[in-house]
Design a protein around this motif. Sequence first.
Motif, PDB file in Angstrom:
ATOM      1  N   PHE A  57     -19.748  57.052 -43.382  1.00 43.68           N
ATOM      2  CA  PHE A  57     -19.889  58.254 -42.556  1.00 43.68           C
ATOM      3  C   PHE A  57     -21.327  58.406 -42.087  1.00 43.68           C
ATOM      4  CE2 PHE A  57     -20.340  62.868 -42.002  1.00 43.68           C
ATOM      5  CZ  PHE A  57     -19.250  63.126 -41.185  1.00 43.68           C
ATOM      6  N   CYS A  58     -22.258  58.150 -42.981  1.00 43.82           N
ATOM      7  CA  CYS A  58     -23.691  58.290 -42.695  1.00 43.82           C
ATOM      8  C   CYS A  58     -24.136  57.296 -41.626  1.00 43.82           C
ATOM      9  CB  CYS A  58     -24.460  58.075 -43.989  1.00 43.82           C
ATOM     10  SG  CYS A  58     -26.212  58.315 -43.909  1.00 43.82           S
ATOM     11  N   VAL A  59     -23.609  56.086 -41.706  1.00 42.17           N
ATOM     12  CA  VAL A  59     -23.970  55.049 -40.744  1.00 42.17           C
ATOM     13  C   VAL A  59     -23.360  55.336 -39.376  1.00 42.17           C
ATOM     14  CG1 VAL A  59     -23.631  52.603 -40.194  1.00 42.17           C
ATOM     15  CG2 VAL A  59     -24.323  53.278 -42.487  1.00 42.17           C
ATOM     16  N   LYS A  60     -22.150  55.872 -39.371  1.00 39.49           N
ATOM     17  CA  LYS A  60     -21.419  56.077 -38.123  1.00 39.49           C
ATOM     18  C   LYS A  60     -21.936  57.268 -37.309  1.00 39.49           C
ATOM     19  CE  LYS A  60     -16.698  56.330 -36.399  1.00 39.49           C
ATOM     20  NZ  LYS A  60     -15.283  56.364 -36.754  1.00 39.49           N
ATOM     21  N   LYS A  72     -25.579  62.752 -35.715  1.00 41.39           N
ATOM     22  CA  LYS A  72     -25.631  64.215 -35.685  1.00 41.39           C
ATOM     23  C   LYS A  72     -24.320  64.771 -36.214  1.00 41.39           C
ATOM     24  CE  LYS A  72     -28.933  64.457 -31.978  1.00 41.39           C
ATOM     25  NZ  LYS A  72     -29.382  65.176 -30.815  1.00 41.39           N
ATOM     26  N   LEU A  73     -24.455  65.779 -37.064  1.00 39.34           N
ATOM     27  CA  LEU A  73     -23.289  66.396 -37.673  1.00 39.34           C
ATOM     28  C   LEU A  73     -23.226  67.868 -37.282  1.00 39.34           C
ATOM     29  CD1 LEU A  73     -23.671  64.994 -41.302  1.00 39.34           C
ATOM     30  CD2 LEU A  73     -22.271  64.057 -39.470  1.00 39.34           C
ATOM     31  N   THR A  74     -22.021  68.395 -37.188  1.00 38.16           N
ATOM     32  CA  THR A  74     -21.856  69.824 -36.950  1.00 38.16           C
ATOM     33  C   THR A  74     -22.238  70.555 -38.232  1.00 38.16           C
ATOM     34  OG1 THR A  74     -19.564  69.877 -37.711  1.00 38.16           O
ATOM     35  CG2 THR A  74     -19.933  69.358 -35.358  1.00 38.16           C
ATOM     36  N   PRO A  75     -22.501  71.843 -38.157  1.00 37.01           N
ATOM     37  CA  PRO A  75     -22.835  72.590 -39.391  1.00 37.01           C
ATOM     38  C   PRO A  75     -21.762  72.468 -40.472  1.00 37.01           C
ATOM     39  CG  PRO A  75     -23.411  73.894 -37.473  1.00 37.01           C
ATOM     40  CD  PRO A  75     -22.695  72.668 -36.962  1.00 37.01           C
ATOM     41  N   GLN A  76     -20.489  72.455 -40.085  1.00 39.56           N
ATOM     42  CA  GLN A  76     -19.427  72.304 -41.085  1.00 39.56           C
ATOM     43  C   GLN A  76     -19.468  70.915 -41.723  1.00 39.56           C
ATOM     44  OE1 GLN A  76     -16.002  73.275 -38.678  1.00 39.56           O
ATOM     45  NE2 GLN A  76     -15.717  75.200 -39.803  1.00 39.56           N
ATOM     46  N   GLN A  77     -19.686  69.900 -40.919  1.00 39.39           N
ATOM     47  CA  GLN A  77     -19.783  68.544 -41.450  1.00 39.39           C
ATOM     48  C   GLN A  77     -20.992  68.405 -42.362  1.00 39.39           C
ATOM     49  OE1 GLN A  77     -19.857  66.454 -37.705  1.00 39.39           O
ATOM     50  NE2 GLN A  77     -17.716  65.802 -37.904  1.00 39.39           N
ATOM     51  N   GLN A  78     -22.085  69.089 -42.021  1.00 40.53           N
ATOM     52  CA  GLN A  78     -23.278  69.049 -42.865  1.00 40.53           C
ATOM     53  C   GLN A  78     -22.984  69.633 -44.238  1.00 40.53           C
ATOM     54  OE1 GLN A  78     -26.318  71.156 -40.726  1.00 40.53           O
ATOM     55  NE2 GLN A  78     -26.739  69.439 -39.342  1.00 40.53           N
ATOM     56  N   ILE A 119     -20.085  69.919 -45.772  1.00 40.92           N
ATOM     57  CA  ILE A 119     -19.196  69.017 -46.506  1.00 40.92           C
ATOM     58  C   ILE A 119     -19.974  67.811 -47.024  1.00 40.92           C
ATOM     59  CG2 ILE A 119     -17.224  67.450 -46.257  1.00 40.92           C
ATOM     60  CD1 ILE A 119     -16.071  69.517 -44.248  1.00 40.92           C
ATOM     61  N   PHE A 120     -20.817  67.241 -46.173  1.00 34.52           N
ATOM     62  CA  PHE A 120     -21.627  66.089 -46.581  1.00 34.52           C
ATOM     63  C   PHE A 120     -22.521  66.461 -47.763  1.00 34.52           C
ATOM     64  CE2 PHE A 120     -25.328  63.358 -46.503  1.00 34.52           C
ATOM     65  CZ  PHE A 120     -24.770  62.105 -46.349  1.00 34.52           C
ATOM     66  N   LEU A 121     -23.183  67.614 -47.692  1.00 38.60           N
ATOM     67  CA  LEU A 121     -24.074  68.036 -48.776  1.00 38.60           C
ATOM     68  C   LEU A 121     -23.326  68.201 -50.089  1.00 38.60           C
ATOM     69  CD1 LEU A 121     -26.325  70.638 -46.911  1.00 38.60           C
ATOM     70  CD2 LEU A 121     -26.947  68.328 -47.617  1.00 38.60           C
ATOM     71  N   LYS A 122     -22.160  68.844 -50.040  1.00 41.93           N
ATOM     72  CA  LYS A 122     -21.387  69.062 -51.266  1.00 41.93           C
ATOM     73  C   LYS A 122     -20.918  67.737 -51.875  1.00 41.93           C
ATOM     74  CE  LYS A 122     -19.732  73.694 -50.283  1.00 41.93           C
ATOM     75  NZ  LYS A 122     -18.551  74.551 -50.044  1.00 41.93           N
ATOM     76  N   GLU A 123     -20.417  66.846 -51.037  1.00 38.71           N
ATOM     77  CA  GLU A 123     -19.944  65.559 -51.550  1.00 38.71           C
ATOM     78  C   GLU A 123     -21.103  64.715 -52.075  1.00 38.71           C
ATOM     79  OE1 GLU A 123     -16.751  64.544 -52.011  1.00 38.71           O
ATOM     80  OE2 GLU A 123     -16.258  66.595 -51.413  1.00 38.71           O
ATOM     81  N   ALA A 124     -22.227  64.749 -51.381  1.00 43.72           N
ATOM     82  CA  ALA A 124     -23.391  63.985 -51.836  1.00 43.72           C
ATOM     83  C   ALA A 124     -23.893  64.518 -53.179  1.00 43.72           C
ATOM     84  CB  ALA A 124     -24.499  64.040 -50.789  1.00 43.72           C
ATOM     85  N   GLU A 125     -23.887  65.827 -53.370  1.00 42.65           N
ATOM     86  CA  GLU A 125     -24.323  66.402 -54.646  1.00 42.65           C
ATOM     87  C   GLU A 125     -23.411  65.959 -55.786  1.00 42.65           C
ATOM     88  OE1 GLU A 125     -24.584  70.605 -53.912  1.00 42.65           O
ATOM     89  OE2 GLU A 125     -26.448  70.392 -52.778  1.00 42.65           O
ATOM     90  N   LYS A 126     -22.105  65.879 -55.523  1.00 42.99           N
ATOM     91  CA  LYS A 126     -21.178  65.395 -56.547  1.00 42.99           C
ATOM     92  C   LYS A 126     -21.507  63.945 -56.924  1.00 42.99           C
ATOM     93  CE  LYS A 126     -17.234  68.165 -55.022  1.00 42.99           C
ATOM     94  NZ  LYS A 126     -15.891  68.096 -54.405  1.00 42.99           N
TER      95      LYS A 126
END
Length: 111
Positions: A52-55, A58-64, A66-73
């Motif tokens: 996802f990071c490579v592809k 720019k991310l929408t605020p909602q995608q950001q 979700i990305f932050l929560k999953e990365a923290e896990k």
Amino acid sequence: MIEFLSIIFLLVLIIVLLGVLAVAQIKMAGMKVNDFWTFIKANDTLDKLYAFCVKYDKLTPQQQIIFLKEAEKVFNAFDKVPDALWEEDYQKYTQILDKYKDIKILRWEGK
């Protein structure tokens, strides 16, 4: 018939012994079995976040979010296991960490 049952019993006994051996190895490495299982699932999530990071640049605020929560896990799971287990995924981990930091900075700046 007795030979068949004895072979089945022997196979079940071997499987149980391998399971006990695996749990003992995990505990000898200083980890909990639950932490190891969480690491296995987080490793799969790491691969997905990396793709996802490579592809996407720019991310929408909602995608950001979700990305932050999953990365923290993922970060929490990787912190609980020895580094030697995930040294081959170090590049993916650091790239996700960099993206995580960039998103955090953007969110702090309010953009």
